[in-house]
Design a protein around this motif. Structure first.
Motif, PDB file in Angstrom:
ATOM      1  N   SER A  42     -45.703  18.574 -13.664  1.00  0.00           N
ATOM      2  CA  SER A  42     -46.273  17.860 -14.806  1.00  0.00           C
ATOM      3  C   SER A  42     -47.527  17.082 -14.432  1.00  0.00           C
ATOM      4  O   SER A  42     -48.128  16.435 -15.296  1.00  0.00           O
ATOM      5  CB  SER A  42     -45.223  16.906 -15.396  1.00  0.00           C
ATOM      6  OG  SER A  42     -44.097  17.626 -15.856  1.00  0.00           O
ATOM      7  N   GLY A  43     -47.888  17.127 -13.167  1.00  0.00           N
ATOM      8  CA  GLY A  43     -49.095  16.437 -12.725  1.00  0.00           C
ATOM      9  C   GLY A  43     -48.872  15.003 -12.286  1.00  0.00           C
ATOM     10  O   GLY A  43     -49.833  14.282 -11.982  1.00  0.00           O
ATOM     11  N   ASN A  44     -47.631  14.548 -12.225  1.00  0.00           N
ATOM     12  CA  ASN A  44     -47.359  13.176 -11.802  1.00  0.00           C
ATOM     13  C   ASN A  44     -47.281  13.074 -10.283  1.00  0.00           C
ATOM     14  O   ASN A  44     -46.806  13.996  -9.612  1.00  0.00           O
ATOM     15  CB  ASN A  44     -46.036  12.694 -12.402  1.00  0.00           C
ATOM     16  CG  ASN A  44     -46.066  12.670 -13.910  1.00  0.00           C
ATOM     17  OD1 ASN A  44     -46.981  12.114 -14.509  1.00  0.00           O
ATOM     18  ND2 ASN A  44     -45.074  13.292 -14.537  1.00  0.00           N
ATOM     19  N   TRP A  45     -47.733  11.950  -9.761  1.00  0.00           N
ATOM     20  CA  TRP A  45     -47.649  11.727  -8.314  1.00  0.00           C
ATOM     21  C   TRP A  45     -47.411  10.252  -8.032  1.00  0.00           C
ATOM     22  O   TRP A  45     -47.702   9.380  -8.854  1.00  0.00           O
ATOM     23  CB  TRP A  45     -48.931  12.193  -7.606  1.00  0.00           C
ATOM     24  CG  TRP A  45     -50.191  11.501  -8.059  1.00  0.00           C
ATOM     25  CD1 TRP A  45     -51.009  11.880  -9.069  1.00  0.00           C
ATOM     26  CD2 TRP A  45     -50.754  10.303  -7.490  1.00  0.00           C
ATOM     27  NE1 TRP A  45     -52.055  10.994  -9.189  1.00  0.00           N
ATOM     28  CE2 TRP A  45     -51.929  10.014  -8.226  1.00  0.00           C
ATOM     29  CE3 TRP A  45     -50.392   9.463  -6.445  1.00  0.00           C
ATOM     30  CZ2 TRP A  45     -52.734   8.919  -7.954  1.00  0.00           C
ATOM     31  CZ3 TRP A  45     -51.188   8.363  -6.161  1.00  0.00           C
ATOM     32  CH2 TRP A  45     -52.354   8.100  -6.915  1.00  0.00           C
ATOM     33  N   LYS A  46     -46.847  10.003  -6.859  1.00  0.00           N
ATOM     34  CA  LYS A  46     -46.529   8.639  -6.455  1.00  0.00           C
ATOM     35  C   LYS A  46     -46.446   8.592  -4.932  1.00  0.00           C
ATOM     36  O   LYS A  46     -45.850   9.475  -4.313  1.00  0.00           O
ATOM     37  CB  LYS A  46     -45.183   8.225  -7.062  1.00  0.00           C
ATOM     38  CG  LYS A  46     -44.714   6.825  -6.719  1.00  0.00           C
ATOM     39  CD  LYS A  46     -43.254   6.595  -7.124  1.00  0.00           C
ATOM     40  CE  LYS A  46     -43.045   6.775  -8.622  1.00  0.00           C
ATOM     41  NZ  LYS A  46     -41.636   6.485  -9.021  1.00  0.00           N
ATOM     42  N   ILE A  47     -47.057   7.582  -4.342  1.00  0.00           N
ATOM     43  CA  ILE A  47     -46.919   7.377  -2.895  1.00  0.00           C
ATOM     44  C   ILE A  47     -46.648   5.897  -2.649  1.00  0.00           C
ATOM     45  O   ILE A  47     -46.909   5.043  -3.509  1.00  0.00           O
ATOM     46  CB  ILE A  47     -48.165   7.835  -2.106  1.00  0.00           C
ATOM     47  CG1 ILE A  47     -49.376   6.938  -2.425  1.00  0.00           C
ATOM     48  CG2 ILE A  47     -48.499   9.295  -2.375  1.00  0.00           C
ATOM     49  CD1 ILE A  47     -49.595   5.866  -1.405  1.00  0.00           C
ATOM     50  N   TYR A  48     -46.113   5.591  -1.478  1.00  0.00           N
ATOM     51  CA  TYR A  48     -45.875   4.206  -1.094  1.00  0.00           C
ATOM     52  C   TYR A  48     -46.646   3.876   0.175  1.00  0.00           C
ATOM     53  O   TYR A  48     -46.507   4.566   1.193  1.00  0.00           O
ATOM     54  CB  TYR A  48     -44.383   3.954  -0.868  1.00  0.00           C
ATOM     55  CG  TYR A  48     -43.600   3.838  -2.141  1.00  0.00           C
ATOM     56  CD1 TYR A  48     -43.423   2.600  -2.751  1.00  0.00           C
ATOM     57  CD2 TYR A  48     -43.044   4.962  -2.752  1.00  0.00           C
ATOM     58  CE1 TYR A  48     -42.710   2.485  -3.940  1.00  0.00           C
ATOM     59  CE2 TYR A  48     -42.329   4.855  -3.933  1.00  0.00           C
ATOM     60  CZ  TYR A  48     -42.162   3.617  -4.527  1.00  0.00           C
ATOM     61  OH  TYR A  48     -41.468   3.509  -5.698  1.00  0.00           O
ATOM     62  N   LEU A  49     -47.457   2.833   0.095  1.00  0.00           N
ATOM     63  CA  LEU A  49     -48.083   2.303   1.296  1.00  0.00           C
ATOM     64  C   LEU A  49     -47.064   1.482   2.067  1.00  0.00           C
ATOM     65  O   LEU A  49     -46.201   0.829   1.474  1.00  0.00           O
ATOM     66  CB  LEU A  49     -49.276   1.422   0.929  1.00  0.00           C
ATOM     67  CG  LEU A  49     -50.445   2.106   0.210  1.00  0.00           C
ATOM     68  CD1 LEU A  49     -51.476   1.064  -0.229  1.00  0.00           C
ATOM     69  CD2 LEU A  49     -51.100   3.145   1.112  1.00  0.00           C
ATOM     70  N   ASP A  50     -47.156   1.504   3.378  1.00  0.00           N
ATOM     71  CA  ASP A  50     -46.258   0.701   4.199  1.00  0.00           C
ATOM     72  C   ASP A  50     -46.494  -0.785   3.947  1.00  0.00           C
ATOM     73  O   ASP A  50     -47.609  -1.194   3.570  1.00  0.00           O
ATOM     74  CB  ASP A  50     -46.491   1.006   5.681  1.00  0.00           C
ATOM     75  CG  ASP A  50     -46.195   2.458   6.030  1.00  0.00           C
ATOM     76  OD1 ASP A  50     -45.332   3.060   5.344  1.00  0.00           O
ATOM     77  OD2 ASP A  50     -46.822   2.980   6.971  1.00  0.00           O
ATOM     78  N   PRO A  51     -45.454  -1.614   4.132  1.00  0.00           N
ATOM     79  CA  PRO A  51     -45.626  -3.058   3.941  1.00  0.00           C
ATOM     80  C   PRO A  51     -46.798  -3.602   4.751  1.00  0.00           C
ATOM     81  O   PRO A  51     -47.018  -3.192   5.900  1.00  0.00           O
ATOM     82  CB  PRO A  51     -44.295  -3.633   4.423  1.00  0.00           C
ATOM     83  CG  PRO A  51     -43.308  -2.527   4.196  1.00  0.00           C
ATOM     84  CD  PRO A  51     -44.064  -1.266   4.488  1.00  0.00           C
ATOM     85  N   MET A  52     -47.524  -4.535   4.142  1.00  0.00           N
ATOM     86  CA  MET A  52     -48.723  -5.101   4.770  1.00  0.00           C
ATOM     87  C   MET A  52     -48.657  -6.617   4.782  1.00  0.00           C
ATOM     88  O   MET A  52     -48.061  -7.227   3.881  1.00  0.00           O
ATOM     89  CB  MET A  52     -49.974  -4.667   3.988  1.00  0.00           C
ATOM     90  CG  MET A  52     -50.216  -3.174   3.976  1.00  0.00           C
ATOM     91  SD  MET A  52     -51.518  -2.684   2.803  1.00  0.00           S
ATOM     92  CE  MET A  52     -50.615  -2.740   1.256  1.00  0.00           C
ATOM     93  N   PRO A  53     -49.278  -7.267   5.765  1.00  0.00           N
ATOM     94  CA  PRO A  53     -49.381  -8.724   5.742  1.00  0.00           C
ATOM     95  C   PRO A  53     -50.411  -9.160   4.713  1.00  0.00           C
ATOM     96  O   PRO A  53     -51.226  -8.353   4.249  1.00  0.00           O
ATOM     97  CB  PRO A  53     -49.845  -9.063   7.162  1.00  0.00           C
ATOM     98  CG  PRO A  53     -50.614  -7.848   7.598  1.00  0.00           C
ATOM     99  CD  PRO A  53     -49.903  -6.680   6.968  1.00  0.00           C
ATOM    100  N   ALA A  54     -50.363 -10.433   4.359  1.00  0.00           N
ATOM    101  CA  ALA A  54     -51.349 -10.955   3.409  1.00  0.00           C
ATOM    102  C   ALA A  54     -52.753 -10.847   3.986  1.00  0.00           C
ATOM    103  O   ALA A  54     -52.963 -10.970   5.197  1.00  0.00           O
ATOM    104  CB  ALA A  54     -51.028 -12.406   3.075  1.00  0.00           C
ATOM    105  N   SER A  55     -53.717 -10.625   3.097  1.00  0.00           N
ATOM    106  CA  SER A  55     -55.113 -10.544   3.525  1.00  0.00           C
ATOM    107  C   SER A  55     -56.031 -10.999   2.402  1.00  0.00           C
ATOM    108  O   SER A  55     -55.920 -10.521   1.273  1.00  0.00           O
ATOM    109  CB  SER A  55     -55.475  -9.112   3.922  1.00  0.00           C
ATOM    110  OG  SER A  55     -56.865  -9.000   4.199  1.00  0.00           O
ATOM    111  N   SER A  56     -56.931 -11.923   2.721  1.00  0.00           N
ATOM    112  CA  SER A  56     -57.938 -12.387   1.770  1.00  0.00           C
ATOM    113  C   SER A  56     -59.246 -11.630   1.910  1.00  0.00           C
ATOM    114  O   SER A  56     -60.229 -11.959   1.254  1.00  0.00           O
ATOM    115  CB  SER A  56     -58.191 -13.888   1.967  1.00  0.00           C
ATOM    116  OG  SER A  56     -57.041 -14.632   1.634  1.00  0.00           O
TER     117      SER A  56
END
Length: 485
Positions: free
Chosen positions: A70-84
């Motif tokens: 159907s054309g849907n996609w999803k990925i997960y980025l690995d957990p990251m620390p806070a960054s400004s």
């Protein structure tokens, strides 16, 4: 001629194929200037042509997936620390999308009715409080912190893709003027204590009841509600204003709603509606422990409203009791607002900066584990009858109990077995409050702040007001969560 038609058809087919291959789109909540939730897997999703390969690159990570049929996609980025540090995210398929100036920090979804929607522009026109330093009424003149980002949901547009990806803004100037004041001041206080970027999403509709914020099947999942038909357009705002935000990774929810359901003279049914909404939102985000912090509504003359439906001066306290009963659900928190109304005929209290600050205190203590911080005023714990007096004990007394204005404690009622409540004398003795009345020689029960206009003066030394209560409360014990969480 036949060859010409075939050739023309091939050109059209080729152009269509190119267009299909270049059709990668993102939900509106993914855009420039957004904040991604730290220390959790971060979901990035969208649509493209079926079978197309998608690559997402951000902050040293590179993730790939292939769209479904159907054309849907999803990925997960690995957990990251806070960054400004503003970073670029690149999403590549047959075409490339680059999202700029992205931070990593804390993200909260803020919803409800008009008191959550209440804009910073309106806040700037409120009566000026007597405070030292920067006055919160003038916040629009000072707001320029690039670590605070805002996303305002437009119910007609959220579900539509935005090729410009401009939904998020730095909290300043014209974007902030039309944004939720409670949500902004919450973010400001959170940023002040945590020293990380904070993103807040405001999805609120003036005058809305609770029912439109969850679909009908969410209420049917509650046995108590299934036996009673839920009215008020279930799902009306959930579908265009909440569902399209799923599964954007967040820390938790803020909820400021109830006035409309109080007008409907609801009690225990509202507690179960909160249960249904909380359970459904947590299910949508795939996390049964997502924090849900809410506002107990402020003093207002509900019983004098033209369209009242059997409302009395005790209807508001009883509705607040129903709100407080929802604290039996896991990972919930509540703030009290008995002192935050300067006009009891205005259902929109002025002090939205303090609403945001108190919500932040709850989050900081309960959800971020900040120690040595008091997030609640005194909460009734128990009583002892001692002769012709009642001795009350409280939790959340902080550094101690006080009368905020130095006057005798107000808004206490006392009754004997006949349940005829009369005004009581109340005094602080250490960490207890002693209640009595010459009219009640054998007391049994106490009520506190039990009329809609009550603005009592019992606080803790940290400046937070006591929660309204009645010791003869049966509603709290009646509420037994129906939905397994």
């Amino acid at each position: 001629m036949r060859f010409s038609r075939i050739f023309s058809g091939l050109i059209v087919l080729f152009a269509f194929t190119l267009e299909a291959k270049a059709s990668v789109t993102l939900p509106r909540v993914l855009g420039h200037n957004m904040v991604l939730q730290r220390e959790k897997p971060v979901c990035i999703w969208g649509t493209a042509a079926g079978g197309e390969r998608i690559t997402v690159a951000f902050s040293g990570q590179r993730k790939e997936t292939v769209t479904d049929n159907s054309g849907n996609w999803k990925i997960y980025l690995d957990p990251m620390p806070a960054s400004s540090e503003g970073s670029q995210m690149t999403i590549t398929a047959s075409n490339t999308i680059k999202l700029e100036n992205i931070l990593v920090g804390e993200v909260w979804l803020c919803s409800g009715q008009s008191n959550m929607e209440f804009t910073m522009r309106k806040s700037s026109k409120m009566k000026r409080p007597a405070v030292e330093g920067q006055n919160p009424v003038d916040e629009l003149n000072y707001a320029k912190n690039p670590d605070i980002r805002i996303f305002l949901v437009n119910r007609k547009e959220l579900a539509k893709p935005d090729s410009l990806h401009r939904g998020w803004n730095i909290a300043r100037d014209s974007a902030l003027r039309v944004f939720s004041a409670p949500a902004y001041f919450f973010a400001k206080e959170l940023n002040k204590h945590l020293h990380v970027p904070v993103g807040v999403i405001s999805s609120a509709v003036p005058g809305s009841a609770i029912e439109p914020w969850a679909p009908a099947d969410a209420f049917n999942a509650c046995a108590y509600l299934k036996e009673r038909k839920v009215q008020n357009d279930p799902g009306k705002f959930y579908t265009p204003m909440i569902r399209p935000l799923v599964p954007f990774t967040i820390k938790g929810f803020l909820w400021y709603q109830g006035e409309t359901n109080c007008f409907l003279n609801e009690r225990l049914e509202y507690t179960h509606k909160m249960e249904a909404l909380i359970a459904r939102w947590r299910k949508d985000w795939g996390d049964k422990k997502l924090p849900f912090n809410f506002v107990q509504i402020a003093p207002f003359k509900y019983s004098e409203a033209k369209d009242k439906t059997g409302l009395t001066r005790e209807s508001l306290p009883e509705f607040r009791e129903a709100q407080a009963a929802a604290l039996r659900l896991p990972n919930t928190g509540m703030i009290v607002t008995t002192d935050l109304a300067d006009n009891l005929s205005d259902i929109h209290p002025s002090f939205k900066w303090e609403i945001g600050r108190r919500l932040a205190l709850v989050a900081l203590e309960k959800n971020y584990g900040i120690k040595n911080l008091v997030s609640s005023g005194p909460v009734y714990k128990g009583l002892k009858v001692k002769g012709n007096k009642i001795e009350l004990t409280f939790s959340s007394i902080g550094s101690g109990l006080i009368s905020k204005d130095g006057k005798p404690l107000s808004d206490f009622l006392i009754a004997g077995r006949d349940k005829k409540f009369v005004p009581a004398q109340a005094e602080i003795r250490g960490d207890k409050v002693i209640i009595s009345s010459a009219l009640v020689p054998v007391p049994e029960a106490v009520r506190f702040a039990w009329v809609e206009t009550a603005q009592p003066n019992l606080y803790n030394k940290e400046g937070l007001p006591a929660r309204p209560f009645r010791t003869d409360n049966i509603l709290f014990s009646q509420f037994k969560p129906d939905i397994k969480n």
